[in-house]
Scaffold this active site. Structure first.
Site, mmCIF file in Angstrom:
data_model
loop_
_atom_site.group_PDB
_atom_site.id
_atom_site.type_symbol
_atom_site.label_atom_id
_atom_site.label_comp_id
_atom_site.label_asym_id
_atom_site.label_seq_id
_atom_site.Cartn_x
_atom_site.Cartn_y
_atom_site.Cartn_z
ATOM 1 N N HIS A 190 8.468 -0.676 0.815
ATOM 2 C CA HIS A 190 7.084 -0.443 1.244
ATOM 3 C C HIS A 190 6.178 -1.556 0.713
ATOM 4 O O HIS A 190 6.465 -2.192 -0.281
ATOM 5 C CB HIS A 190 6.595 0.916 0.720
ATOM 6 C CG HIS A 190 5.352 1.394 1.401
ATOM 7 N ND1 HIS A 190 4.419 2.199 0.799
ATOM 8 C CD2 HIS A 190 4.877 1.157 2.669
ATOM 9 C CE1 HIS A 190 3.440 2.460 1.650
ATOM 10 N NE2 HIS A 190 3.691 1.835 2.787
ATOM 11 N N SER A 237 12.037 3.981 -13.937
ATOM 12 C CA SER A 237 13.061 3.683 -12.933
ATOM 13 C C SER A 237 14.253 2.892 -13.492
ATOM 14 O O SER A 237 15.406 3.267 -13.227
ATOM 15 C CB SER A 237 12.393 2.944 -11.766
ATOM 16 O OG SER A 237 13.326 2.353 -10.936
ATOM 17 N N SER A 264 5.538 10.805 0.542
ATOM 18 C CA SER A 264 6.733 10.254 1.205
ATOM 19 C C SER A 264 7.979 11.078 0.891
ATOM 20 O O SER A 264 8.902 11.156 1.719
ATOM 21 C CB SER A 264 6.945 8.795 0.791
ATOM 22 O OG SER A 264 6.875 8.657 -0.614
ATOM 23 N N GLY A 324 9.214 5.938 -6.873
ATOM 24 C CA GLY A 324 7.772 6.056 -6.643
ATOM 25 C C GLY A 324 7.442 7.345 -5.916
ATOM 26 O O GLY A 324 7.201 7.365 -4.705
ATOM 27 N N HIS A 329 4.381 -2.313 -8.305
ATOM 28 C CA HIS A 329 4.308 -3.425 -7.363
ATOM 29 C C HIS A 329 4.158 -4.783 -8.036
ATOM 30 O O HIS A 329 3.789 -5.767 -7.390
ATOM 31 C CB HIS A 329 3.163 -3.191 -6.366
ATOM 32 C CG HIS A 329 3.498 -2.154 -5.314
ATOM 33 N ND1 HIS A 329 4.512 -1.234 -5.459
ATOM 34 C CD2 HIS A 329 2.960 -1.900 -4.097
ATOM 35 C CE1 HIS A 329 4.577 -0.464 -4.376
ATOM 36 N NE2 HIS A 329 3.647 -0.850 -3.538
HETATM 37 C C1 SAM Z 1 2.537 3.566 -4.657
HETATM 38 S S1 SAM Z 1 2.916 4.965 -5.641
HETATM 39 C C2 SAM Z 1 4.155 5.800 -4.695
HETATM 40 C C3 SAM Z 1 3.590 6.408 -3.439
HETATM 41 C C4 SAM Z 1 4.511 7.392 -2.738
HETATM 42 N N1 SAM Z 1 5.815 6.815 -2.406
HETATM 43 C C5 SAM Z 1 3.831 7.894 -1.473
HETATM 44 O O1 SAM Z 1 4.115 7.347 -0.376
HETATM 45 O O2 SAM Z 1 3.021 8.789 -1.565
HETATM 46 C C6 SAM Z 1 3.857 4.235 -6.938
HETATM 47 C C7 SAM Z 1 4.414 5.209 -7.975
HETATM 48 O O3 SAM Z 1 5.381 4.517 -8.740
HETATM 49 C C8 SAM Z 1 5.337 4.965 -10.067
HETATM 50 N N2 SAM Z 1 5.911 3.910 -10.916
HETATM 51 C C9 SAM Z 1 5.447 2.658 -11.097
HETATM 52 N N3 SAM Z 1 6.269 1.959 -11.896
HETATM 53 C C10 SAM Z 1 7.292 2.802 -12.223
HETATM 54 C C11 SAM Z 1 8.470 2.670 -13.019
HETATM 55 N N4 SAM Z 1 8.773 1.517 -13.632
HETATM 56 N N5 SAM Z 1 9.286 3.732 -13.142
HETATM 57 C C12 SAM Z 1 8.981 4.911 -12.525
HETATM 58 N N6 SAM Z 1 7.896 5.090 -11.748
HETATM 59 C C13 SAM Z 1 7.058 4.044 -11.597
HETATM 60 C C14 SAM Z 1 3.885 5.258 -10.344
HETATM 61 O O4 SAM Z 1 3.753 6.208 -11.383
HETATM 62 C C15 SAM Z 1 3.395 5.757 -8.972
HETATM 63 O O5 SAM Z 1 3.366 7.161 -8.908
#
Ligand code: SAM
Length: 212
Positions: free
Chosen positions: A167, A122, A50, A44, A142
Site C-alpha cells: 500500500h 513486525s 483493511s 499494519g 512507512h
Molecule cells: C497506515 S496504518 C495501517 C492502516 C490499515 N492497514 C488500514 O487500511 O486501515 C499503519 C499501522 O502500522 C503500525 N506499525 C507501524 N510500524 C510498525 C511496526 N514496526 N510493527 C508493527 N506495527 C507497526 C502502526 O501502529 C499503524 O497502526
C-alpha cells in the site's frame, strides 16, 4: 465476488485511510490468494479497516487472516502529525492505542473467529514466524527502516504463487513518501514477482510459481 454488503458497510464504518477502490482490489487479491489454503498476513492493523476485507475472504475460503501491529501508531499518526486522531490516545498512558477500536471493528463485522491478531513489532513477530503464507500485505510503518524490515521479515514466508500487496506506492515523490515504492521496486527487480494489478497506490504482485 465482491464483498457482501455487510462487510462493505463495516469497512466504510471503520476508521482508516484506505479508499473503497483500493479495498476492493485488496479483497480480490485476498480471495485469489486464499485458494492456496494458506494464511493471509497483514502488517499494519490500525483500527481494522483493511483487516475486515482479508478476514472476509479468509472466512469464505476456510483460512485465517493474521494481522500484526504494535498499536502505538506510525510516525505520521503521532500527536502534531498529519494523520493523528486524538480520540485514539489512551489517556492513562499518554500514547496511541488502536487495539480497542480494532477489536470493536472486528466484532461489529462478525469476523473475530477468522483473525489472529499479533500485538507487537513486525520484525520481532516475523522472526518467530515459520508457516508459509498465501498473501503478505505490507501497510505498516512507512519509513525505509520499517518498510524494508517488513519486506525482509515476511516475504521469505510467501509461498510460490502467493500474492504480495503493498500500500501507498507513490512513483512520484510529490504524491507521498517513497519507502513503499522502493520496496515495490525491489520486489519487481528481484525477478521473483510479476505485477497483477495497480489500483491507485495499491500494488498486487505474484510470487513467480516454481517451475515443475
Ligand atoms: C497506515 S496504518 C495501517 C492502516 C490499515 N492497514 C488500514 O487500511 O486501515 C499503519 C499501522 O502500522 C503500525 N506499525 C507501524 N510500524 C510498525 C511496526 N514496526 N510493527 C508493527 N506495527 C507497526 C502502526 O501502529 C499503524 O497502526
Amino acid at each position: 465476488m465482491p464483498p457482501k454488503p455487510e462487510i462493505l458497510a463495516a469497512f466504510e464504518a471503520a476508521k482508516g485511510f484506505m479508499p473503497l477502490d483500493e479495498g476492493l482490489a485488496l479483497h480480490a487479491a485476498a480471495e485469489e490468494a486464499a485458494r492456496l489454503a494458506l494464511p493471509l498476513l497483514e502488517v499494519g492493523t490500525y483500527c481494522g479497516r483493511s483487516t475486515i476485507l482479508l478476514a472476509a475472504a479468509a472466512r469464505e475460503a476456510g483460512v485465517t487472516a493474521v494481522t500484526v501491529d504494535h498499536h502505538r501508531g506510525s510516525e505520521e499518526q503521532q500527536p502534531g502529525w498529519e494523520y493523528h486522531d486524538a480520540s485514539l490516545v489512551d489517556e492513562a498512558v499518554g500514547r496511541m492505542d488502536t487495539l480497542p477500536a480494532f477489536r470493536r471493528t472486528l466484532h461489529q463485522a462478525g469476523l473475530e473467529e477468522h483473525v489472529v491478531a499479533i500485538v507487537g513489532r513486525s520484525p520481532l513477530a516475523a522472526s518467530l514466524w515459520a508457516a508459509p503464507l498465501g498473501l503478505v500485505f505490507i501497510d505498516g510503518g512507512h519509513t525505509d527502516e520499517h518498510a524494508t524490515a517488513d519486506y525482509e521479515g515476511w516475504v521469505p514466508h510467501l509461498a510460490p504463487g502467493g500474492l504480495l500487496v503493498i500500500h501507498d506506492v507513490f512513483p512520484d515523490p510529490a504524491d507521498g513518501g517513497q519507502a513503499p515504492y522502493r520496496v515495490y521496486r525491489r520486489a519487481l527487480e528481484s525477478g521473483e514477482f510479476t505485477e497483477v494489478s495497480v489500483t491507485r497506490s495499491l500494488r498486487v504482485l505474484r510470487r513467480v510459481p516454481v517451475a515443475a
